[in-house]
Design a protein around this motif. Structure first.
Motif, PDB file in Angstrom:
ATOM      1  N   VAL A 265      -3.087  31.500  67.499  1.00  0.00           N
ATOM      2  CA  VAL A 265      -3.993  31.533  66.468  1.00  0.00           C
ATOM      3  C   VAL A 265      -3.505  31.502  65.225  1.00  0.00           C
ATOM      4  O   VAL A 265      -2.270  31.867  65.170  1.00  0.00           O
ATOM      5  N   GLY A 266      -3.905  31.059  64.374  1.00  0.00           N
ATOM      6  CA  GLY A 266      -3.714  31.280  62.755  1.00  0.00           C
ATOM      7  C   GLY A 266      -2.945  29.842  62.066  1.00  0.00           C
ATOM      8  O   GLY A 266      -3.194  29.795  60.833  1.00  0.00           O
ATOM      9  N   GLU A 267      -2.663  28.872  62.874  1.00  0.00           N
ATOM     10  CA  GLU A 267      -1.931  27.664  62.274  1.00  0.00           C
ATOM     11  C   GLU A 267      -1.676  26.516  63.173  1.00  0.00           C
ATOM     12  O   GLU A 267      -1.720  27.070  64.591  1.00  0.00           O
ATOM     13  N   PRO A 268      -1.855  25.504  63.213  1.00  0.00           N
ATOM     14  CA  PRO A 268      -1.326  24.415  64.097  1.00  0.00           C
ATOM     15  C   PRO A 268      -0.124  24.825  64.848  1.00  0.00           C
ATOM     16  O   PRO A 268       1.010  25.380  64.218  1.00  0.00           O
ATOM     17  N   ILE A 269      -0.167  24.871  66.204  1.00  0.00           N
ATOM     18  CA  ILE A 269       0.929  24.815  66.761  1.00  0.00           C
ATOM     19  C   ILE A 269       1.687  23.719  67.317  1.00  0.00           C
ATOM     20  O   ILE A 269       1.248  22.720  67.954  1.00  0.00           O
ATOM     21  N   VAL A 289      -4.373  28.738  75.583  1.00  0.00           N
ATOM     22  CA  VAL A 289      -5.529  28.479  74.690  1.00  0.00           C
ATOM     23  C   VAL A 289      -5.179  28.470  73.271  1.00  0.00           C
ATOM     24  O   VAL A 289      -4.541  29.603  72.798  1.00  0.00           O
ATOM     25  N   ASP A 290      -5.246  27.471  72.563  1.00  0.00           N
ATOM     26  CA  ASP A 290      -5.051  27.193  71.033  1.00  0.00           C
ATOM     27  C   ASP A 290      -6.366  27.426  70.347  1.00  0.00           C
ATOM     28  O   ASP A 290      -7.205  26.451  70.220  1.00  0.00           O
ATOM     29  N   THR A 291      -6.718  28.513  69.648  1.00  0.00           N
ATOM     30  CA  THR A 291      -7.867  29.051  69.384  1.00  0.00           C
ATOM     31  C   THR A 291      -8.025  28.713  67.740  1.00  0.00           C
ATOM     32  O   THR A 291      -7.237  29.202  67.045  1.00  0.00           O
ATOM     33  N   TRP A 292      -8.870  27.829  67.359  1.00  0.00           N
ATOM     34  CA  TRP A 292      -9.050  27.479  65.875  1.00  0.00           C
ATOM     35  C   TRP A 292     -10.267  28.313  65.408  1.00  0.00           C
ATOM     36  O   TRP A 292     -11.309  28.231  66.161  1.00  0.00           O
ATOM     37  N   TRP A 293     -10.138  28.877  64.299  1.00  0.00           N
ATOM     38  CA  TRP A 293     -11.433  29.523  63.813  1.00  0.00           C
ATOM     39  C   TRP A 293     -10.889  30.292  62.445  1.00  0.00           C
ATOM     40  O   TRP A 293      -9.639  29.918  61.794  1.00  0.00           O
ATOM     41  N   GLN A 294     -11.812  30.680  61.658  1.00  0.00           N
ATOM     42  CA  GLN A 294     -11.379  31.246  60.205  1.00  0.00           C
ATOM     43  C   GLN A 294     -11.814  32.813  59.877  1.00  0.00           C
ATOM     44  O   GLN A 294     -12.942  33.066  60.779  1.00  0.00           O
ATOM     45  N   THR A 295     -11.361  33.315  59.039  1.00  0.00           N
ATOM     46  CA  THR A 295     -11.958  34.513  58.675  1.00  0.00           C
ATOM     47  C   THR A 295     -13.665  34.354  58.343  1.00  0.00           C
ATOM     48  O   THR A 295     -14.372  35.433  59.026  1.00  0.00           O
ATOM     49  N   GLU A 296     -13.913  33.225  57.851  1.00  0.00           N
ATOM     50  CA  GLU A 296     -15.341  32.911  57.664  1.00  0.00           C
ATOM     51  C   GLU A 296     -16.288  32.782  58.875  1.00  0.00           C
ATOM     52  O   GLU A 296     -17.601  33.007  59.107  1.00  0.00           O
ATOM     53  N   GLY A 379     -12.860  23.460  55.010  1.00  0.00           N
ATOM     54  CA  GLY A 379     -11.556  23.246  54.171  1.00  0.00           C
ATOM     55  C   GLY A 379     -10.341  22.745  54.970  1.00  0.00           C
ATOM     56  O   GLY A 379      -9.272  22.351  54.432  1.00  0.00           O
ATOM     57  N   ASP A 380     -10.465  22.467  56.421  1.00  0.00           N
ATOM     58  CA  ASP A 380      -9.584  21.623  57.158  1.00  0.00           C
ATOM     59  C   ASP A 380      -9.833  20.388  57.487  1.00  0.00           C
ATOM     60  O   ASP A 380     -11.074  19.985  57.248  1.00  0.00           O
ATOM     61  N   GLY A 381      -8.695  19.753  57.662  1.00  0.00           N
ATOM     62  CA  GLY A 381      -8.892  18.256  58.182  1.00  0.00           C
ATOM     63  C   GLY A 381      -8.585  18.313  59.649  1.00  0.00           C
ATOM     64  O   GLY A 381      -7.819  18.973  60.067  1.00  0.00           O
ATOM     65  N   GLY A 394      -4.875  20.474  59.276  1.00  0.00           N
ATOM     66  CA  GLY A 394      -4.627  21.782  58.118  1.00  0.00           C
ATOM     67  C   GLY A 394      -5.449  21.569  57.070  1.00  0.00           C
ATOM     68  O   GLY A 394      -6.225  20.762  56.970  1.00  0.00           O
ATOM     69  N   ARG A 395      -5.185  22.297  55.946  1.00  0.00           N
ATOM     70  CA  ARG A 395      -6.074  22.661  54.940  1.00  0.00           C
ATOM     71  C   ARG A 395      -6.114  21.392  53.935  1.00  0.00           C
ATOM     72  O   ARG A 395      -5.018  20.773  53.846  1.00  0.00           O
ATOM     73  N   VAL A 396      -7.240  21.111  53.624  1.00  0.00           N
ATOM     74  CA  VAL A 396      -7.184  19.897  52.412  1.00  0.00           C
ATOM     75  C   VAL A 396      -7.497  20.257  51.201  1.00  0.00           C
ATOM     76  O   VAL A 396      -7.699  19.651  50.341  1.00  0.00           O
ATOM     77  N   MET A 400      -2.658  27.644  51.006  1.00  0.00           N
ATOM     78  CA  MET A 400      -1.269  27.564  51.991  1.00  0.00           C
ATOM     79  C   MET A 400      -1.633  28.478  53.101  1.00  0.00           C
ATOM     80  O   MET A 400      -2.499  29.318  53.370  1.00  0.00           O
ATOM     81  N   ASN A 401      -0.939  28.107  54.179  1.00  0.00           N
ATOM     82  CA  ASN A 401      -0.886  29.083  55.480  1.00  0.00           C
ATOM     83  C   ASN A 401       0.671  29.202  55.650  1.00  0.00           C
ATOM     84  O   ASN A 401       1.485  28.608  56.182  1.00  0.00           O
ATOM     85  N   ILE A 402       0.995  30.549  55.389  1.00  0.00           N
ATOM     86  CA  ILE A 402       2.448  31.018  55.433  1.00  0.00           C
ATOM     87  C   ILE A 402       2.331  32.021  56.333  1.00  0.00           C
ATOM     88  O   ILE A 402       1.931  32.901  56.433  1.00  0.00           O
ATOM     89  N   HIS A 405      -0.580  33.476  57.361  1.00  0.00           N
ATOM     90  CA  HIS A 405      -1.246  34.180  56.336  1.00  0.00           C
ATOM     91  C   HIS A 405      -1.708  33.054  55.204  1.00  0.00           C
ATOM     92  O   HIS A 405      -1.262  32.343  54.830  1.00  0.00           O
ATOM     93  N   ARG A 406      -3.245  33.349  54.903  1.00  0.00           N
ATOM     94  CA  ARG A 406      -3.741  32.396  53.828  1.00  0.00           C
ATOM     95  C   ARG A 406      -3.251  32.874  52.571  1.00  0.00           C
ATOM     96  O   ARG A 406      -3.755  33.899  52.088  1.00  0.00           O
ATOM     97  N   ILE A 407      -2.893  32.206  51.889  1.00  0.00           N
ATOM     98  CA  ILE A 407      -2.685  32.402  50.501  1.00  0.00           C
ATOM     99  C   ILE A 407      -2.958  31.241  49.342  1.00  0.00           C
ATOM    100  O   ILE A 407      -2.580  30.145  49.849  1.00  0.00           O
TER     101      ILE A 407
HETATM  102  C1  7RM Z   1      -8.012  33.080  62.413  1.00  0.00           C
HETATM  103  C2  7RM Z   1      -7.309  32.696  61.254  1.00  0.00           C
HETATM  104  C3  7RM Z   1      -7.842  30.149  58.597  1.00  0.00           C
HETATM  105  C4  7RM Z   1      -7.034  28.732  58.401  1.00  0.00           C
HETATM  106  C5  7RM Z   1      -7.848  27.732  59.246  1.00  0.00           C
HETATM  107  C6  7RM Z   1      -6.720  26.610  59.549  1.00  0.00           C
HETATM  108  C7  7RM Z   1      -5.839  27.682  60.250  1.00  0.00           C
HETATM  109  C8  7RM Z   1      -6.203  28.999  62.110  1.00  0.00           C
HETATM  110  C9  7RM Z   1      -5.562  27.689  63.787  1.00  0.00           C
HETATM  111  C10 7RM Z   1      -5.247  26.977  62.573  1.00  0.00           C
HETATM  112  C11 7RM Z   1      -4.603  24.999  63.486  1.00  0.00           C
HETATM  113  C12 7RM Z   1      -5.483  26.567  64.863  1.00  0.00           C
HETATM  114  N1  7RM Z   1      -8.228  32.821  60.305  1.00  0.00           N
HETATM  115  N2  7RM Z   1      -5.805  27.778  61.562  1.00  0.00           N
HETATM  116  N3  7RM Z   1      -6.185  28.667  63.708  1.00  0.00           N
HETATM  117  N4  7RM Z   1      -4.927  25.576  62.431  1.00  0.00           N
HETATM  118  N5  7RM Z   1      -5.014  25.704  64.891  1.00  0.00           N
HETATM  119  N6  7RM Z   1      -5.437  27.306  66.183  1.00  0.00           N
HETATM  120  O1  7RM Z   1      -6.364  32.457  61.044  1.00  0.00           O
HETATM  121  O2  7RM Z   1      -8.924  33.046  57.816  1.00  0.00           O
HETATM  122  O3  7RM Z   1      -6.900  33.762  58.202  1.00  0.00           O
HETATM  123  O4  7RM Z   1      -7.229  31.331  58.450  1.00  0.00           O
HETATM  124  O5  7RM Z   1      -6.024  29.019  59.560  1.00  0.00           O
HETATM  125  O6  7RM Z   1      -6.352  26.046  58.504  1.00  0.00           O
HETATM  126  O7  7RM Z   1      -8.769  27.183  58.097  1.00  0.00           O
HETATM  127  S1  7RM Z   1      -7.846  32.708  58.787  1.00  0.00           S
END
Ligand code: 7RM
Length: 528
Positions: A265-269, A289-296, A379-381, A394-396, A400-402, A405-407
């Motif tokens: 979780v959190g970024e593309p693997i 499982v590669d889980t995509w989701w967001q805080t929102e 906000g993702d492509g 990733g984000r469009v 950034m995703n450091i 962590h979203r910054i």
């Molecule tokens: C859960 C979390 C959200 C942003 C999101 C994406 C990126 C999260 C994946 C991912 C590729 C994934 N919430 N992101 N999971 N990108 N594959 N499985 O991270 O609000 O902190 O970030 O993270 O860009 O928009 S978050």
């Protein structure tokens, strides 16, 4: 704990900020708030006093719960001191509860600060739960966007709890008496949804870890998995990549036999990390499982279901049942069929979608629901491959995703511009082999004095960012420039700066509209 909150004047609808390490008191405080209908706002303990103060003030919190200090590997961090500094600019806070974590004797302000342990001695052990409407607020969690000011994402009781339980059970295929471990920090949404709410609502055993992956050595995760017989293990690609870099020997002394399911979780693997995780940790027998989701989104929207869905490296896969993602063209047309790439939107609401951004509903509407009429914009492509599986690119936007962590780039720029040496700055993300993305800063400075040079000023700028935001936003590269590429209307052309930071200078695109095209050449020549 709920009675302690009540005794200290907290009731339904009051905001309580939690600034704590990953100790049981943190999970207990979250649940105590939920029990009495208080709205919790957990603030990741890596944030600076300034960031903490901004969030406390935005939420107008009545109480802060913290600890004397924080253990971080071999280091200890003075959490209470950070809270004290933050509260110098907060008037809403009446009480600070302090958990004892390090055995210290921090400053305790009379009438305001109280030891949590003392308070717990004075209360009854029963507390009836507060009746809540499904749409009453459950919590606020601050997250970065493309502006300089983080947003307070609001989740509500009913939908959030239904969806985190549903997604937890289906994605991880948790069975009774399994031991499940998510390594996230509760300061982020993953910790809220998949350490606390999803698992506990499902009656699961959820393991909570206070440490860091590399202490006392880079085998710590594998040692914990063997020690507790972990069955489902959920972590971030950045952790996998950093442990992968430490070498396979750290893994080989552990059996990891208990593992049944792996999650990311959190970024593309990336494929390399995916294969290492699947082969060496999952021994090729565990679905990943590669889980995509967001805080929102509150919970996982796109992911395989462990053992049920086909596995494809670097692909999040299909939407969970009930979720309807679409890919849009920049002008808002839905792209039909497979083998297409576009802007990822969600077409219909789902139970755990954000309800508002705290104190500013219009901002919520603008940010998520106005780019494309009648869609939630992520906000993702993303790409939809030939089999209909989604791959998140990733984000469009300027987020950034450091290290997962979203910054926001604007947040870092604002922080840098606080340094008096700085005239102007521009921040972009660039590919980083461990962190996923690193922070690249272009900065124009006032002329250096005699005892200043680039190294000295660079350190000062880093210090400013750590002071303003926290260590998570520490720049990786700072390049001093004489000018920034700007359009005639004065807008910084980040596209160009991003390409330079990525070493992709062959395709800079059209630079003829720039006010001064020669700055681009200078920047390329000075590239770090
Ligand atoms: C859960 C979390 C959200 C942003 C999101 C994406 C990126 C999260 C994946 C991912 C590729 C994934 N919430 N992101 N999971 N990108 N594959 N499985 O991270 O609000 O902190 O970030 O993270 O860009 O928009 S978050």
């Amino acid at each position: 704990m709920a009675n302690v909150l009540k005794n200290n004047g907290i009731g339904k609808g009051d905001r309580v900020c939690l600034y704590m390490p990953m100790i049981p008191e943190l999970a207990i405080s979250v649940l105590a708030c939920a029990r009495i209908g208080a709205i919790h706002s957990v603030i990741f303990a890596g944030f600076s006093a300034q960031s903490l103060a901004d969030r406390i003030n935005d939420a107008q919190a009545k109480m802060v719960i913290t600890s004397d200090g924080i253990n971080r590997g071999a280091k200890q961090i003075p959490a209470k001191r950070v809270v004290d500094e933050a509260l110098e600019s907060c008037t809403s806070v009446q009480t600070v509860l302090v958990a004892n974590c390090c055995g210290w004797e921090p400053n305790m302000q009379q009438g305001r600060d109280k030891w949590l342990n003392d308070e717990l001695k004075n209360v009854s052990s029963t507390c009836p739960p507060e009746p809540m409407d499904s749409e009453d607020m459950l919590f606020i969690l601050y997250t970065s966007g493309s502006t300089g000011k983080p947003k307070g994402v609001v989740h509500t009781c009913g939908g959030y709890m239904v969806y985190t339980a549903y997604s937890f059970q289906n994605v991880f295929q948790y069975n009774e008496s399994d031991i499940y471990w998510c390594t996230a920090d509760i300061g982020w949404i993953t910790g809220h949804s998949y350490i606390i709410y999803g698992p506990l609502l499902s009656g699961a055993t959820t393991l909570m870890f206070e440490g860091i992956p590399t202490y006392p050595d880079p085998a710590r995760f594998w040692a914990v998995i063997d020690k507790h017989g972990v069955n489902q293990f959920y972590t971030a690609p950045t952790a996998i990549r950093s442990l992968m870099a430490e070498g396979i020997d750290h893994v080989l002394s552990y059996s990891l036999d208990s593992l049944k399911v792996l999650g990311s979780v959190g970024e593309p693997i990336n494929e390399e990390a995916w294969h290492w995780y699947h082969t060496h940790i999952g021994k090729t027998k565990c679905p990943l499982v590669d889980t995509w989701w967001q805080t929102e989104t509150g919970g996982i929207l796109i992911s395989g279901l462990a053992g049920i869905s086909p596995l494809k490296p670097a692909h999040a896969g299909q939407p969970l049942p009930g979720i309807q993602p679409v890919l849009l063209t920049p002008d808002g047309q839905e792209m039909e069929g497979n083998n297409v790439e576009g802007l990822l939107c969600i077409k219909f609401p789902w139970p755990s979608m954000l309800r508002t951004t705290y104190g500013d509903h219009e901002r919520c509407r603008q940010t998520y629901f106005s780019a494309f009429k009648n869609y939630y914009f992520t906000g993702d492509g993303a790409k939809r491959n030939a089999d209909g599986l989604y791959r998140i690119i990733g984000r469009v936007d300027d987020v950034m995703n450091i290290s997962g962590h979203r910054i926001g780039t604007a947040e870092v720029e604002n922080a840098i511009n606080h340094n008096l040496k700085v005239v102007e700055s521009a921040v972009v993300g660039y590919p980083h082999h461990i962190k996923g993305q690193g922070i690249y800063v272009y900065v124009i400075c006032h002329p250096f004095t005699e005892d200043e040079n680039e190294d000295v000023v660079r350190d000062q700028i880093i210090e400013t960012v750590v002071h303003e935001i926290g260590k998570i936003a520490r720049p990786d590269k700072i390049q001093f420039v004489r000018g920034l590429p700007k359009t005639r209307s004065g807008k910084i052309m980040r596209r160009i700066l991003r390409k330079i930071a990525e070493d992709d200078t062959a395709n800079l695109g059209d630079t003829s509209t720039l006010l001064d095209p020669t700055v681009v050449e200078d920047i390329i020549n000075g590239k770090l």
